[in-house]
Design an enzyme around this catalytic site. Structure first.
Site, short mmCIF file in Angstrom:
data_model
loop_
_atom_site.label_atom_id
_atom_site.label_comp_id
_atom_site.label_asym_id
_atom_site.label_seq_id
_atom_site.Cartn_x
_atom_site.Cartn_y
_atom_site.Cartn_z
N GLN A 121 93.22 70.95 20.77
CA GLN A 121 93.43 69.94 19.72
C GLN A 121 94.65 69.07 20.05
O GLN A 121 95.74 69.59 20.28
CB GLN A 121 93.63 70.64 18.37
CG GLN A 121 93.75 69.71 17.20
CD GLN A 121 92.45 68.94 16.90
OE1 GLN A 121 91.36 69.52 16.92
NE2 GLN A 121 92.56 67.65 16.65
N LYS A 127 85.90 72.25 12.37
CA LYS A 127 85.16 72.51 13.62
C LYS A 127 84.67 73.95 13.63
O LYS A 127 83.52 74.22 13.98
CB LYS A 127 86.05 72.24 14.83
CG LYS A 127 86.21 70.76 15.13
CD LYS A 127 87.33 70.48 16.11
CE LYS A 127 87.55 68.97 16.23
NZ LYS A 127 88.76 68.60 16.95
N ASP A 150 85.35 67.99 25.29
CA ASP A 150 85.93 66.74 24.81
C ASP A 150 85.77 65.62 25.84
O ASP A 150 85.96 64.45 25.52
CB ASP A 150 87.44 66.93 24.54
CG ASP A 150 87.77 66.88 23.06
OD1 ASP A 150 86.91 66.43 22.27
OD2 ASP A 150 88.88 67.29 22.70
#
Ligand code: NDP
Length: 296
Positions: free
Chosen positions: A98, A54, A121
């Site tokens: 994460q 990422k 997200d």
């Protein structure tokens, strides 16, 4: 193999190129650099690889990348303090924590601490509610990538029968919401579903998000259906570790009209959509015109 291969790697490269163009325009016209912060707690090897990828891809499209690596025994208070600081930082437009978090941390509480406008997200309860009521939201990256591929292949999805196998908050449920938003007739299947193969064979669009290696075989696929394989499973084959999906590719590809491979299907789309969401978040936060090609 008779099915058309839906190449997520190539599609994701196109999205990243579009993102880079938008980032360049935002920098040139508004003097702003979109910034994505990724928070990793602990040493999980797969998560470390994801976070590294990422960070690299964020930098490649010209955005600022901020990484916060915290020890596995980080307290909830310390993690929430990091999120509060990122929420307040004007250089940060997107925040990703994460998952999975170490067991002593409450994931729901942590995710819901993120400013919904920076929740790239799309897991914050506000964004879940907005998506569920058909309002503008941050859309979770993996289902967003799947929908982009489906629209690209089919054009209009209205009236198609879609079956989503899996009902997680991360993939299955938002995927079903997005398909419903595109006027599919949607069935959500899960571990308690009876006659799963028969249910799946009704699908024009079959999305597998199960987490069980190669469980969906050709017998589950209606001839000509489009099969989207979200699964990422590491299995040992011939003494080597390999990645396989939730779909048994060889048998499904004999029956399907189109299918995503693993690797090279949904996986690359997820990070590309994360970058796209960061641009969208930057534009919304600053009242800039929102690129229509980066969201749905
Ligand atoms: P979860 O484990 O959270 O959810 C799995 C779902 O599958 C559950 O709803 C479960 O049902 C259902 N399920 C499990 N076993 C069966 C079965 N035998 N028959 C029918 N349904 C079953 O997984 P995620 O949604 O997080 O992930 C799914 C897969 O996608 C994984 O392989 C994961 O690695 C991958 N993934 C890939 C991403 C990418 O970028 N490509 C991103 C995120 C995930 P129940 O609710 O009843 O338990």
């Amino acid at each position: 193999m008779t099915a058309k291969l839906l190449d997520g790697k190539a599609f994701a490269a196109r999205i990243r190129a579009q993102v880079a163009v938008h980032v360049g325009r935002i920098k040139a016209d508004f003097g702003l650099t979109p910034g994505l912060a990724v928070v990793l707690v602990g040493e999980d090897p797969a998560s470390q690889v994801y976070v590294r990828n990422k960070g690299q891809q964020t930098a490649e499209v010209g955005m600022n990348s901020f990484e916060h690596k915290l020890p596995a025994d980080t307290s909830e208070a310390d993690l929430l303090a990091v999120i509060d600081a990122l929420n307040a930082d004007p250089a940060v437009h997107g925040i990703l924590v994460q998952l999975p978090l170490p067991a002593h941390l409450n994931s729901d509480m942590v995710i819901n601490r993120i400013d919904p406008a920076k929740d790239v997200d799309g897991f914050h309860i506000s964004n879940v509610g907005l998506l569920g009521t058909g309002q503008k939201s941050m859309v979770p990256c993996t289902p967003l990538g799947c929908l982009m591929m489906l629209r690209d292949h089919h054009g209009n999805l209205a009236g198609l029968n879609a079956v989503v196998v899996g009902r997680s908050n991360i993939v299955g449920k938002p995927m079903a919401q997005l398909l419903l938003g595109d006027s599919c007739t949607v069935t959500i299947a899960h571990s308690r579903t009876k006659e799963l193969a028969e249910v799946c064979r009704r699908a024009d669009i079959l999305v597998a998000a199960v987490g069980r290696a190669e469980m969906i075989t050709g017998d589950f696929v209606r001839p000509g259906a489009t099969v989207i394989d979200v699964g990422i499973n590491r299995v040992e084959r011939d003494g080597k570790m390999r990645l396989v999906g939730d779909v048994h590719f060889a048998s499904a590809a004999e029956v399907a009209g189109a299918i995503t491979p693993v690797p090279g299907g949904v996986g690359p789309m997820t990070i590309a959509c994360l970058l796209a969401n960061t641009v969208t978040a930057t534009c919304r936060a600053n009242g800039l015109p929102e690129p229509s090609d980066l969201t749905v």
